[in-house]
Design a protein around this motif. Structure first.
Motif, mmCIF file in Angstrom:
data_model
loop_
_atom_site.group_PDB
_atom_site.id
_atom_site.type_symbol
_atom_site.label_atom_id
_atom_site.label_comp_id
_atom_site.label_asym_id
_atom_site.label_seq_id
_atom_site.Cartn_x
_atom_site.Cartn_y
_atom_site.Cartn_z
ATOM 1 N N THR A 32 -30.440 -97.025 -8.367
ATOM 2 C CA THR A 32 -30.630 -96.367 -7.071
ATOM 3 C C THR A 32 -30.548 -94.846 -7.214
ATOM 4 O O THR A 32 -31.394 -94.115 -6.694
ATOM 5 C CB THR A 32 -29.578 -96.864 -6.063
ATOM 6 O OG1 THR A 32 -29.704 -98.284 -5.934
ATOM 7 C CG2 THR A 32 -29.757 -96.209 -4.711
ATOM 8 N N ILE A 33 -29.549 -94.377 -7.941
ATOM 9 C CA ILE A 33 -29.389 -92.930 -8.143
ATOM 10 C C ILE A 33 -30.574 -92.363 -8.924
ATOM 11 O O ILE A 33 -31.100 -91.299 -8.583
ATOM 12 C CB ILE A 33 -28.044 -92.622 -8.835
ATOM 13 C CG1 ILE A 33 -26.893 -92.935 -7.872
ATOM 14 C CG2 ILE A 33 -27.983 -91.177 -9.308
ATOM 15 C CD1 ILE A 33 -25.519 -92.907 -8.510
ATOM 16 N N MET A 34 -31.006 -93.082 -9.954
ATOM 17 C CA MET A 34 -32.157 -92.611 -10.736
ATOM 18 C C MET A 34 -33.417 -92.552 -9.872
ATOM 19 O O MET A 34 -34.215 -91.621 -9.989
ATOM 20 C CB MET A 34 -32.378 -93.518 -11.948
ATOM 21 C CG MET A 34 -31.326 -93.329 -13.031
ATOM 22 S SD MET A 34 -31.468 -94.487 -14.401
ATOM 23 C CE MET A 34 -33.105 -94.180 -14.980
ATOM 24 N N GLY A 35 -33.594 -93.520 -8.990
ATOM 25 C CA GLY A 35 -34.738 -93.501 -8.083
ATOM 26 C C GLY A 35 -34.701 -92.305 -7.151
ATOM 27 O O GLY A 35 -35.723 -91.660 -6.902
ATOM 28 N N ILE A 36 -33.519 -91.991 -6.638
ATOM 29 C CA ILE A 36 -33.363 -90.821 -5.761
ATOM 30 C C ILE A 36 -33.677 -89.545 -6.527
ATOM 31 O O ILE A 36 -34.375 -88.657 -6.026
ATOM 32 C CB ILE A 36 -31.948 -90.791 -5.151
ATOM 33 C CG1 ILE A 36 -31.768 -91.951 -4.175
ATOM 34 C CG2 ILE A 36 -31.673 -89.455 -4.473
ATOM 35 C CD1 ILE A 36 -30.339 -92.181 -3.733
ATOM 36 N N VAL A 37 -33.188 -89.445 -7.769
ATOM 37 C CA VAL A 37 -33.446 -88.255 -8.595
ATOM 38 C C VAL A 37 -34.937 -88.100 -8.861
ATOM 39 O O VAL A 37 -35.490 -86.999 -8.761
ATOM 40 C CB VAL A 37 -32.634 -88.320 -9.911
ATOM 41 C CG1 VAL A 37 -33.086 -87.263 -10.902
ATOM 42 C CG2 VAL A 37 -31.148 -88.176 -9.616
ATOM 43 N N VAL A 38 -35.617 -89.190 -9.192
ATOM 44 C CA VAL A 38 -37.060 -89.130 -9.447
ATOM 45 C C VAL A 38 -37.803 -88.668 -8.194
ATOM 46 O O VAL A 38 -38.719 -87.841 -8.268
ATOM 47 C CB VAL A 38 -37.596 -90.495 -9.941
ATOM 48 C CG1 VAL A 38 -39.112 -90.551 -9.905
ATOM 49 C CG2 VAL A 38 -37.087 -90.777 -11.342
ATOM 50 N N MET A 39 -37.408 -89.179 -7.025
ATOM 51 C CA MET A 39 -38.068 -88.759 -5.781
ATOM 52 C C MET A 39 -37.843 -87.272 -5.505
ATOM 53 O O MET A 39 -38.745 -86.570 -5.066
ATOM 54 C CB MET A 39 -37.577 -89.600 -4.596
ATOM 55 C CG MET A 39 -37.991 -91.057 -4.682
ATOM 56 S SD MET A 39 -39.756 -91.301 -4.911
ATOM 57 C CE MET A 39 -40.389 -90.717 -3.376
ATOM 58 N N ILE A 40 -36.644 -86.783 -5.788
ATOM 59 C CA ILE A 40 -36.371 -85.362 -5.581
ATOM 60 C C ILE A 40 -37.199 -84.531 -6.548
ATOM 61 O O ILE A 40 -37.781 -83.503 -6.173
ATOM 62 C CB ILE A 40 -34.860 -85.069 -5.744
ATOM 63 C CG1 ILE A 40 -34.082 -85.673 -4.566
ATOM 64 C CG2 ILE A 40 -34.601 -83.571 -5.860
ATOM 65 C CD1 ILE A 40 -32.580 -85.636 -4.738
ATOM 66 N N LEU A 41 -37.286 -84.967 -7.793
ATOM 67 C CA LEU A 41 -38.074 -84.216 -8.787
ATOM 68 C C LEU A 41 -39.568 -84.198 -8.447
ATOM 69 O O LEU A 41 -40.220 -83.176 -8.627
ATOM 70 C CB LEU A 41 -37.863 -84.797 -10.189
ATOM 71 C CG LEU A 41 -36.462 -84.598 -10.783
ATOM 72 C CD1 LEU A 41 -36.344 -85.323 -12.121
ATOM 73 C CD2 LEU A 41 -36.145 -83.116 -10.933
ATOM 74 N N THR A 42 -40.081 -85.308 -7.929
ATOM 75 C CA THR A 42 -41.494 -85.302 -7.533
ATOM 76 C C THR A 42 -41.717 -84.402 -6.320
ATOM 77 O O THR A 42 -42.767 -83.792 -6.184
ATOM 78 C CB THR A 42 -42.014 -86.721 -7.227
ATOM 79 O OG1 THR A 42 -41.229 -87.310 -6.207
ATOM 80 C CG2 THR A 42 -42.018 -87.580 -8.460
ATOM 81 N N GLU A 43 -40.727 -84.328 -5.457
ATOM 82 C CA GLU A 43 -40.851 -83.430 -4.293
ATOM 83 C C GLU A 43 -40.827 -81.971 -4.735
ATOM 84 O O GLU A 43 -41.544 -81.131 -4.184
ATOM 85 C CB GLU A 43 -39.729 -83.705 -3.290
ATOM 86 C CG GLU A 43 -39.821 -82.918 -2.024
ATOM 87 C CD GLU A 43 -41.059 -83.202 -1.206
ATOM 88 O OE1 GLU A 43 -41.524 -82.284 -0.515
ATOM 89 O OE2 GLU A 43 -41.586 -84.322 -1.271
#
Length: 189
Positions: A175-186
């Motif tokens: 879950t945390i890795m998914g949130i980090v990936v979404m922030i990085l793509t943003e």
């Protein structure tokens, strides 16, 4: 003709419910495969809307959304294929077909979005019809995806966490890795 239709419907109902399978594990795996197939079929339609709407908004945003959706479509196909193979190991073509067919809802959703939104994207003043402006369409699709994640995916993932296998650790880490990936793509847009 009526008898033929009745026999076909009865056979299809028996097959789709998994009552033709031998073991309880196979029937349970088939139920999961069918649940995931139908869920992802409906889940993929708004993804197509998101790809088309974001591409109409900007090419860079469209590429970012397309890559993100493309990456997560791989585990979606696996999620359908594995239980299907567990239920019907003698029919690997079926798992391929179900996974592929569920993905066809995406191009259909993109087609629908392009058909209805192409004129809106060309308008200089998107406030003529604020309900159909790109921002609202993208927000609508995001709301659908968040709802599916919060009410379906997270509870199902948590249900499969096992204490002996550090399942909760991997659940939280993923879950945390998914949130980090979404922030990085943003940050990349």
């Amino acid at each position: 003709i009526g008898i033929t239709v009745e026999v076909l419907l009865h056979s299809l109902t028996r097959w789709s419910s998994g009552s033709d399978l031998d073991t309880k594990e196979q029937r349970r795996a088939w139920r999961v495969a069918m649940l995931l197939f139908v869920s992802l079929l409906f889940h993929n339609f708004p993804e197509g809307l998101a790809v088309a709407a974001s591409t109409l908004e900007s090419q860079k945003l469209g590429i970012t959304v397309t890559i993100g959706i493309m990456i997560h479509n791989i585990p979606e196909g696996i999620a359908i294929s594995i239980p299907c193979l567990m239920a019907r190991p003698d029919a690997p073509w079926l798992s391929f077909f179900l996974a592929s067919f569920s993905g066809l809802a995406e191009p259909f959703g993109a087609w629908v979005a392009l058909f209805f939104l192409r004129d809106i994207a060309k308008e200089e003043d998107s406030y003529k019809n604020p309900a159909l402006c790109m921002e609202n369409v993208l927000a609508f699709v995001a709301g659908i995806m968040i709802t599916v994640a919060m009410y379906e995916l997270f509870p199902e993932g948590k249900r499969h966490c096992h204490a002996k296998s550090n399942g909760m650790f991997w659940y939280v880490t993923g879950t945390i890795m998914g949130i980090v990936v979404m922030i990085l793509t943003e940050l990349g847009t």
